[in-house]
Each structure stands twice: as C-alpha cells, then as structure tokens.
Design a protein around this motif. Structure first.
Motif, PDB file in Angstrom:
ATOM      1  N   LYS A   4       6.344 -14.619  11.973  1.00 43.72           N
ATOM      2  CA  LYS A   4       6.425 -16.017  12.430  1.00 43.72           C
ATOM      3  C   LYS A   4       6.388 -17.002  11.263  1.00 43.72           C
ATOM      4  CE  LYS A   4       5.087 -17.189  16.458  1.00 43.72           C
ATOM      5  NZ  LYS A   4       5.827 -17.888  17.538  1.00 43.72           N
ATOM      6  N   ASN A  42      11.669 -20.931  18.849  1.00 43.24           N
ATOM      7  CA  ASN A  42      10.374 -21.543  19.154  1.00 43.24           C
ATOM      8  C   ASN A  42       9.494 -21.614  17.904  1.00 43.24           C
ATOM      9  OD1 ASN A  42       8.606 -22.855  20.906  1.00 43.24           O
ATOM     10  ND2 ASN A  42       7.508 -20.981  21.396  1.00 43.24           N
ATOM     11  N   MET A  43      10.115 -21.924  16.789  1.00 44.44           N
ATOM     12  CA  MET A  43       9.396 -22.009  15.518  1.00 44.44           C
ATOM     13  C   MET A  43       8.760 -23.386  15.365  1.00 44.44           C
ATOM     14  SD  MET A  43      11.001 -21.367  11.723  1.00 44.44           S
ATOM     15  CE  MET A  43      11.548 -19.761  12.268  1.00 44.44           C
ATOM     16  N   PRO A  44       7.482 -23.449  14.969  1.00 42.57           N
ATOM     17  CA  PRO A  44       6.888 -24.765  14.744  1.00 42.57           C
ATOM     18  C   PRO A  44       7.601 -25.494  13.613  1.00 42.57           C
ATOM     19  CG  PRO A  44       5.386 -23.005  14.037  1.00 42.57           C
ATOM     20  CD  PRO A  44       6.550 -22.357  14.707  1.00 42.57           C
ATOM     21  N   PHE A 101       7.888 -29.436  11.248  1.00 42.56           N
ATOM     22  CA  PHE A 101       7.325 -30.731  10.893  1.00 42.56           C
ATOM     23  C   PHE A 101       8.310 -31.494  10.017  1.00 42.56           C
ATOM     24  CE2 PHE A 101       3.838 -27.901  11.809  1.00 42.56           C
ATOM     25  CZ  PHE A 101       3.035 -28.673  12.621  1.00 42.56           C
ATOM     26  N   MET A 117      -0.976 -25.333   2.426  1.00 46.94           N
ATOM     27  CA  MET A 117      -1.383 -25.502   3.829  1.00 46.94           C
ATOM     28  C   MET A 117      -0.420 -24.778   4.762  1.00 46.94           C
ATOM     29  SD  MET A 117      -2.391 -29.544   4.088  1.00 46.94           S
ATOM     30  CE  MET A 117      -3.121 -29.423   5.738  1.00 46.94           C
ATOM     31  N   HIS A 177      -0.847 -21.139   5.065  1.00 51.14           N
ATOM     32  CA  HIS A 177      -2.028 -20.726   5.839  1.00 51.14           C
ATOM     33  C   HIS A 177      -1.640 -20.550   7.310  1.00 51.14           C
ATOM     34  CE1 HIS A 177      -6.471 -20.543   6.401  1.00 51.14           C
ATOM     35  NE2 HIS A 177      -6.167 -20.986   7.604  1.00 51.14           N
ATOM     36  N   GLY A 178      -1.702 -19.334   7.797  1.00 58.82           N
ATOM     37  CA  GLY A 178      -1.435 -19.113   9.215  1.00 58.82           C
ATOM     38  C   GLY A 178       0.024 -18.914   9.569  1.00 58.82           C
ATOM     39  N   HIS A 179       0.898 -18.921   8.564  1.00 57.46           N
ATOM     40  CA  HIS A 179       2.310 -18.625   8.830  1.00 57.46           C
ATOM     41  C   HIS A 179       2.763 -17.489   7.912  1.00 57.46           C
ATOM     42  CE1 HIS A 179       1.997 -22.966  10.065  1.00 57.46           C
ATOM     43  NE2 HIS A 179       2.481 -22.413  11.162  1.00 57.46           N
ATOM     44  N   LYS A 185      -2.122 -17.432  19.463  1.00 61.36           N
ATOM     45  CA  LYS A 185      -2.207 -18.185  18.206  1.00 61.36           C
ATOM     46  C   LYS A 185      -2.170 -19.703  18.434  1.00 61.36           C
ATOM     47  CE  LYS A 185      -0.900 -16.418  14.392  1.00 61.36           C
ATOM     48  NZ  LYS A 185      -1.657 -16.238  13.122  1.00 61.36           N
ATOM     49  N   VAL A 240      -9.024 -28.866   3.323  1.00 65.79           N
ATOM     50  CA  VAL A 240      -7.711 -28.518   2.779  1.00 65.79           C
ATOM     51  C   VAL A 240      -7.815 -28.006   1.349  1.00 65.79           C
ATOM     52  CG1 VAL A 240      -5.449 -29.434   2.131  1.00 65.79           C
ATOM     53  CG2 VAL A 240      -6.520 -30.160   4.270  1.00 65.79           C
ATOM     54  N   LEU A 269     -11.666 -21.659  10.235  1.00 67.27           N
ATOM     55  CA  LEU A 269     -10.236 -21.672   9.900  1.00 67.27           C
ATOM     56  C   LEU A 269      -9.889 -20.524   8.961  1.00 67.27           C
ATOM     57  CD1 LEU A 269      -9.618 -25.518   9.440  1.00 67.27           C
ATOM     58  CD2 LEU A 269      -8.949 -24.079  11.373  1.00 67.27           C
ATOM     59  N   GLU A 270     -10.791 -20.210   8.045  1.00 68.69           N
ATOM     60  CA  GLU A 270     -10.526 -19.089   7.132  1.00 68.69           C
ATOM     61  C   GLU A 270     -10.507 -17.766   7.878  1.00 68.69           C
ATOM     62  OE1 GLU A 270     -12.534 -18.540   3.398  1.00 68.69           O
ATOM     63  OE2 GLU A 270     -12.472 -20.694   2.974  1.00 68.69           O
ATOM     64  N   ASN A 324      -7.477 -17.623  10.136  1.00 73.30           N
ATOM     65  CA  ASN A 324      -6.183 -17.888   9.503  1.00 73.30           C
ATOM     66  C   ASN A 324      -5.295 -18.760  10.406  1.00 73.30           C
ATOM     67  OD1 ASN A 324      -4.393 -17.722   7.337  1.00 73.30           O
ATOM     68  ND2 ASN A 324      -3.324 -15.971   8.195  1.00 73.30           N
ATOM     69  N   MET A 325      -5.927 -19.740  11.035  1.00 71.89           N
ATOM     70  CA  MET A 325      -5.203 -20.636  11.930  1.00 71.89           C
ATOM     71  C   MET A 325      -4.567 -21.769  11.129  1.00 71.89           C
ATOM     72  SD  MET A 325      -6.813 -22.639  15.205  1.00 71.89           S
ATOM     73  CE  MET A 325      -7.361 -21.073  15.854  1.00 71.89           C
ATOM     74  N   PRO A 326      -3.284 -22.083  11.390  1.00 69.34           N
ATOM     75  CA  PRO A 326      -2.702 -23.225  10.692  1.00 69.34           C
ATOM     76  C   PRO A 326      -3.421 -24.514  11.070  1.00 69.34           C
ATOM     77  CG  PRO A 326      -1.187 -22.370  12.373  1.00 69.34           C
ATOM     78  CD  PRO A 326      -2.347 -21.430  12.317  1.00 69.34           C
ATOM     79  N   PHE A 327      -3.536 -25.439  10.124  1.00 72.21           N
ATOM     80  CA  PHE A 327      -4.214 -26.696  10.435  1.00 72.21           C
ATOM     81  C   PHE A 327      -3.609 -27.858   9.654  1.00 72.21           C
ATOM     82  CE2 PHE A 327      -6.857 -27.193   6.591  1.00 72.21           C
ATOM     83  CZ  PHE A 327      -6.765 -25.925   6.051  1.00 72.21           C
ATOM     84  N   PHE A 328      -3.729 -29.029  10.235  1.00 77.26           N
ATOM     85  CA  PHE A 328      -3.163 -30.252   9.655  1.00 77.26           C
ATOM     86  C   PHE A 328      -4.152 -31.397   9.814  1.00 77.26           C
ATOM     87  CE2 PHE A 328       0.339 -27.522  10.815  1.00 77.26           C
ATOM     88  CZ  PHE A 328       1.140 -27.585   9.689  1.00 77.26           C
ATOM     89  N   ILE A 329      -4.116 -32.309   8.851  1.00 78.98           N
ATOM     90  CA  ILE A 329      -4.947 -33.509   8.935  1.00 78.98           C
ATOM     91  C   ILE A 329      -4.079 -34.655   9.469  1.00 78.98           C
ATOM     92  CG2 ILE A 329      -6.426 -35.122   7.678  1.00 78.98           C
ATOM     93  CD1 ILE A 329      -7.464 -32.193   7.678  1.00 78.98           C
ATOM     94  N   LEU A 364       3.292 -30.111  18.290  1.00 79.11           N
ATOM     95  CA  LEU A 364       2.295 -29.064  18.037  1.00 79.11           C
ATOM     96  C   LEU A 364       2.372 -27.968  19.102  1.00 79.11           C
ATOM     97  CD1 LEU A 364      -0.684 -31.372  17.031  1.00 79.11           C
ATOM     98  CD2 LEU A 364       0.531 -29.802  15.500  1.00 79.11           C
ATOM     99  N   HIS A 396       5.036 -26.902  20.346  1.00 80.23           N
ATOM    100  CA  HIS A 396       6.213 -26.086  20.037  1.00 80.23           C
ATOM    101  C   HIS A 396       5.831 -24.987  19.045  1.00 80.23           C
ATOM    102  CE1 HIS A 396      10.656 -25.603  19.712  1.00 80.23           C
ATOM    103  NE2 HIS A 396      10.342 -25.127  18.530  1.00 80.23           N
ATOM    104  N   GLY A 397       5.905 -23.753  19.489  1.00 76.39           N
ATOM    105  CA  GLY A 397       5.643 -22.645  18.575  1.00 76.39           C
ATOM    106  C   GLY A 397       4.185 -22.259  18.443  1.00 76.39           C
ATOM    107  N   HIS A 398       3.294 -22.918  19.183  1.00 79.96           N
ATOM    108  CA  HIS A 398       1.882 -22.519  19.189  1.00 79.96           C
ATOM    109  C   HIS A 398       1.439 -22.275  20.626  1.00 79.96           C
ATOM    110  CE1 HIS A 398       2.184 -24.966  15.386  1.00 79.96           C
ATOM    111  NE2 HIS A 398       1.712 -23.824  14.921  1.00 79.96           N
TER     112      HIS A 398
END
Lengths: 370, 370
Positions: free
Chosen positions: A30, A102-104, A106, A153, A156-158, B30, B70, B98-99, B102-107, B154, B156-158
């Motif tokens: 993914k 269905n790829m995330p 941005f 970032m 991380h997770g992809h 995920k 981050v 998060l570590e 291994n979940m993707p994350f954004f601010i 968000l 989309h794809g999660h």
C-alpha cells in the motif's frame, strides 16, 4: 528478484534489475500519493506553456488540477484545465488511478499564486518568479527541509510513496536547472504540445542563466542554488520528499522530463537514494519524438530506472482523449506514477483497459456528456 | 457483533452495542491519525490553563507537541511541554502508540499563533482571540468546510480516521460552547491540573457569553456561531473532519472533555454520523473526580460510546509519569485515541504494558536519562 514477472500494462527502461527489485518489494503493498502544486510566472511567457487555454490561465492549472483530484470538480476556474486545442488535463487519468486503487493522496503546496480551494500540506514556499529574472525561487532551503520532514512522515505507515507535480511552465525551469547542473547541454525536455517550442524555451533558459550570472554546468554541485536562480517552487518540495522518504521506503517519481531536474538534484544531494527510487511515467512520454527522457535519465544515473504504463487512448471514442496519441499532453499531475502505483497495489490485476474505462467515466461526468 | 471480545486493555462506557459494532468493523484494519493544533489567547489568562509551564508558554504547547510527534524533538521551544509541576506532555504516549502501530499521521493547523516547524495540513484558520471577547474565532465556516473536504480525503484509502487536538485553554472554550449550545448548564469539563480551576473557568465563560450577547442554550441550533463567539480554532477543523470522514469510515474522536464540544457540534450539524463514531480516551480521564465526561456524553447523545485505554502509570519508575495517576494531564494530543487505535490495528495484540514500555523509551530519550 529473478522470478518477478512484469504484467503487460507496464514496461521498463534502464536498469531492469533495480526496477524489478523495487517492484517486487512493493508488489501488492500500500502506497500514498502526493501531488505538489506550484506556480512559476514563467508559464505566462507567451508560447512557453500549453498547460492552459491562455498564458494567464496556466497559473490556474495547478490549483484546478488539485481541485479536480480532491473535489471531482474545479472551483478556482470554470471548466477543467485544457490545452488550447481543448484536450483535457491528465488529472483525469490520475483520478481514475486513485479511485481504482483507493490509494490515500494529499496535495502539497510548493508555492502557488492561485491556491487550490482545499486543505493542502503547506511547505512555506512562495510562487516563483520568471526564470528570466535569474532569481526564480525564494525560500528554497526551508521548503527543501520541510520536504525532507514530509518525506519521512509519508514513509511512516506506507509501503511506498508516489510524488508528482502540477506546475505549468515546469519543463522550461527543468531545462534551466538541468543545464545549470550540466546534466544536459541541449534541449531534451518535453512539452504538452506536439509542437515543442524548443527554440523559445532554450532562448528563455539562456536568458535566465545569464541573468543569474551562471554558465552551463556551473552549479553541478549546488542544485538548490540552481533552483533558486532558475528553477520553480515545485522542485525543492519534491526533492526533499524523495530524500526524506527513500531512506525508508521506495519512492516512485511520477512525471515526465519536468521531474528529471528533481531526480537529478535529489541524487546529487543524497546519492544513497539510488536503488530505492524509480521514475513512473507513461508510454506517451517515452515515445515522444520531441523530447528524450531516456537520454536525460542516462545522464543523471544509469541506476534510476523508468517504469511506464502502456496506456493507449487510440480506441477512445472521445477526440480529446485520442489527442494523447497525437503527441498532446503525455504526462502531468502524476498520471503515469499513479497508474503505475495502481497496478503495483493490485499485484498487476489492474489493467490499462480498466484504467481507460474509469477515465471515460470521469471524463463523461466532467464534460456533462450523456 | 455479539461475539466480539474486548481485550483487557480497553473498556467501554455508554452504548456497548454500537461500540462493539464499530470496533468489530475496524478490528485489525488500518487507520490514519491526525492532530489538530491551534491557539486561543484564552490559555494565557492566568490560572486558566496548566498546559505549559507559564501562561505565555501555553501558546507554544501545541506547536511543541506537534514537533515532538513528527520530529521526536521540539524546535519552537527548549525542552518539551510540561505542566508547572514538570509533568511531561501526553504526546509521549501518542508517540509511543504511533510508533508501535506504524500508523500514518498528519498535523492539521487549525489556527496557530506559534506554528510548528514542519509541514502541516493548512485549514485557512487564524489563532483564536480571548473567549472573554465574545468574538473568539474568525473564518469558522471556511475552516469547517475545509475540514469536511479533509475528512473525505482521509477516509479515502484508510479504514478508519482518528482525530485529536493540542489546544491549550481548550477545556474553557469547550465549556463555553457546550453552554452556548445548552448541552450542559454546569461546569463538568476537565483540567490538566488535579486542582481544576472550575470557578475561574465558569466566570471566564460567563464573561464570554455576556460579551457575545448570548445566554445558555441560545445557540443550541447554531454550533458554528457558538464557536465564532466563544470557541477556539481547533473546533471547526475537527468538526468538519468528523462529518467528512464519518460518512465513509468510522471516526475515533481522540481526546477528553475538550472534544465533547466538537462531538456535540458535529452531531448537531449532521446527526447521520451517529453509529459511526466513538470517543477514544484514557482511563485517567474517565476516572477524573473533577470532571464528568460520561455525563456530558450522555447529554449529547446516548449513542456515542466512549472506548478508553486502561493505561496505568503507577508502576512507572518516573515521577513525571506517576503523576498521571495523581490526576495530572489525563488526556491531550490524542494520547487516548492513538492508544485505542494502536490496539485496534493490532487486533488487540498491543497491550498497555507494551505501550508503557515504549513511553519509557521515549521519555528517557527526551529527558536525556541514562
């Protein structure tokens, strides 16, 4: 991997071993897709860019492309970005690939004069000046550093990261940076028109180099300075993302000759990324008689392969799409990279026919056909 | 799902059927995590917020929290955000979750006076004024609309979306909005101090409502107006994200009583999200004798359950962490939501002990112990 089998939807140019190694590592995994939008006033020089119906409209194209991807319609302008002949933006193919996979995804704002009406990842960049000014991009280092952070970032997770661009006028700035770095000494970049205005582009670039007081190859070891002088604001953001992400996961650099400057700069700044990146593009771009992606890439590094999608619009019932077969558009908005990624995520199950069918669906909806 | 079994790391308050239905749909799937950072000048009113060593430093806390997540270190200030007693920010637990996952994350930048030194998703908001002004937040509608778009992106794809906040002073603005909406008529919100300054908060809120010319419950049907008058800039962004995302995938609203205002507003604007959202928080918050999350939630809707993580720092060798057991901090930076999400992604295999071990690792590194 020796027993990795490429599906007929994809072809490889360059180092096949590295390409297949990377592909086998991300096959069925993914990814995440980003499109960096930016403006350079260079696109408004009459005759330079066909990525918009008029020179002024080229400034709206990146924002409109982003809106099309995210909102399914444009807000900053009426209609969708078209070439003067009425040929629709390649964002239609990108949209198809993102929907099917269905790829995330941005949108990254590298530096826009016309901003998309949607939430972007902000890099702290400004829109670019005319390349002829010799002072084309401000804040290059900061945007590059933000790119490195964002790349990390995204990793991380992809399992892999796809980057791309929508920046009208970008093949001219790419040519300028590639020449400032001495990667190429002649005009090999592409155009969204079958009549590539090569002389005008070369003249414009030479004017920019002169204004910046630099000769061909003078900035071989300082790509960020080359961008500050004669680049565009898409570049530092994407160079940073590649470097930040490729230390952790493979990166697909989606795009045509415009992205060659990005690849050249990234590899110069951090050669360790070689082996974990490839370019993702289209058959149209690779077959363009008026540019030479293969030759540019060979000059950058023999170990950055190109993986391209064998999309063919010749059987499409729509003239606007058939025109892709006549040498219009070829690439942009990551249409090649996202298609390659959609095929990878599906372990090769997604085909060019399936992508084309989805493009038709999107195109009909946008054009209010039926 | 009747045969869904909750692991000992998690507990449920409220509608167990809905909670288990949502959990079973996202178990092992995920997600993506976001933290919306924002400032309100309200946090600088002496005595209102303990989310920072001094009233002025509370403005740096959101940016510093984001940088910690981050970059693994702070750039906008020295050291890490602490309460006056030296107790570290809950971002340490978020980082651990998060570590591990291994979940993707954004601010997300809802509106900061002190911006994090990293690429944020920009919502077009400004930092908030004093709640006592009665004109606390500008541009509410635009930020909300951007939130809806981001929520859809968000989704989309999660498989699910986790939202959260770092906005010092936010329990006071939450109280103000909840009272303007008539959800609660008394002060039930939490505080990062065990000595919740309830009288000061109530007085401050009443001053804000008076300045705005609104009484308790007057804006029951216009939550966005309530936010414009007495809210903070984190709110419209997160309300939008919930509404945009929850139409497609489940949303975990990570946070404490501060997020109650966000939930109340989101449900009022779009009641159809009920059944696809729950609050994700901590045992500390649920056990707080000085606030009453359960009662607030019961007033908002009986069908929005709370899933909380049974983290326990009493066996930690570090006093700064033990203090969580004495009523300090309790929640923030999505520490509860991210922990719940990490457990969900692992199908329950991640435990509180594993999270605590990772918190210790992060805490030691930040504090330069060993």
């Amino acid at each position: 991997m020796s027993n990795f089998k490429l599906p007929p939807s994809l072809s490889i140019h360059g180092n096949e071993k590295i390409a297949k190694d990377i592909l086998s590592r991300i096959w069925g995994k993914k990814g995440v897709f980003t499109c960096t939008v930016a403006n350079t006033l260079t696109s408004t020089i009459p005759g330079i860019s066909d990525a918009g119906d008029t020179p002024e409209l080229t400034l709206f194209t990146p924002a409109a492309d982003a809106e099309l991807l995210v909102l399914g319609k444009t807000v900053c302008m009426k209609g969708i970005p078209i070439n003067p002949g009425g040929i629709p933006t390649p964002a239609t193919l990108t949209q198809a690939a993102l929907e099917i996979s269905n790829m995330p995804f941005f949108i990254v704002n590298g530096g826009c004069k016309v901003k998309p009406n949607l939430p972007c990842i902000e890099m702290g960049g400004e829109y670019g000046n005319y390349v002829t000014s010799g002072k084309a991009v401000s804040n290059v280092k900061k945007v590059f550093e933000n790119g490195v952070i964002l790349g990390k970032m995204l990793a991380h997770g992809h399992d892999f990261v796809v980057i791309s661009e929508s920046c009208a006028g970008g093949t001219t700035t790419a040519l300028a940076v590639l020449m400032a770095m001495g990667i190429i000494k002649e005009n090999l970049v592409s155009s969204s028109s079958p009549n590539n205005p090569r002389e005008l582009k070369t003249k414009t670039v030479m004017e920019g180099l002169k204004a910046a007081g630099i000769g061909i190859g003078d900035l071989a070891n300082d790509p960020l300075k080359a961008i500050g002088c004669v680049g565009d604001p898409m570049m530092p953001a994407n160079i940073g993302i590649i470097i930040g992400a490729a230390k952790h996961v493979p990166v697909i650099v989606g795009g045509g000759t415009q992205m060659a400057a990005v690849i050249a700069a990234a590899v110069k700044i951090d050669p360790s990324i070689v082996g974990n990146i490839f370019q993702g593009t289209t058959r149209w771009l690779m077959g363009d008689p008026n540019s030479n992606m293969a030759k540019i890439m060979d000059s950058i590094s023999p170990d950055i392969p190109i993986v391209y999608v064998n999309m063919d619009y010749s059987s499409s019932p729509y003239e606007g799409l058939q025109a892709y077969e006549w040498g219009y558009i070829k690439e942009g908005v990551g249409c090649g990279g996202s298609s390659v990624a959609a095929i990878i995520q599906s372990s090769g199950k997604v085909t060019c026919d399936e992508l084309l069918e989805k493009v038709h669906e999107i195109y009909k909806k946008i054009m209010n056909f039926d």
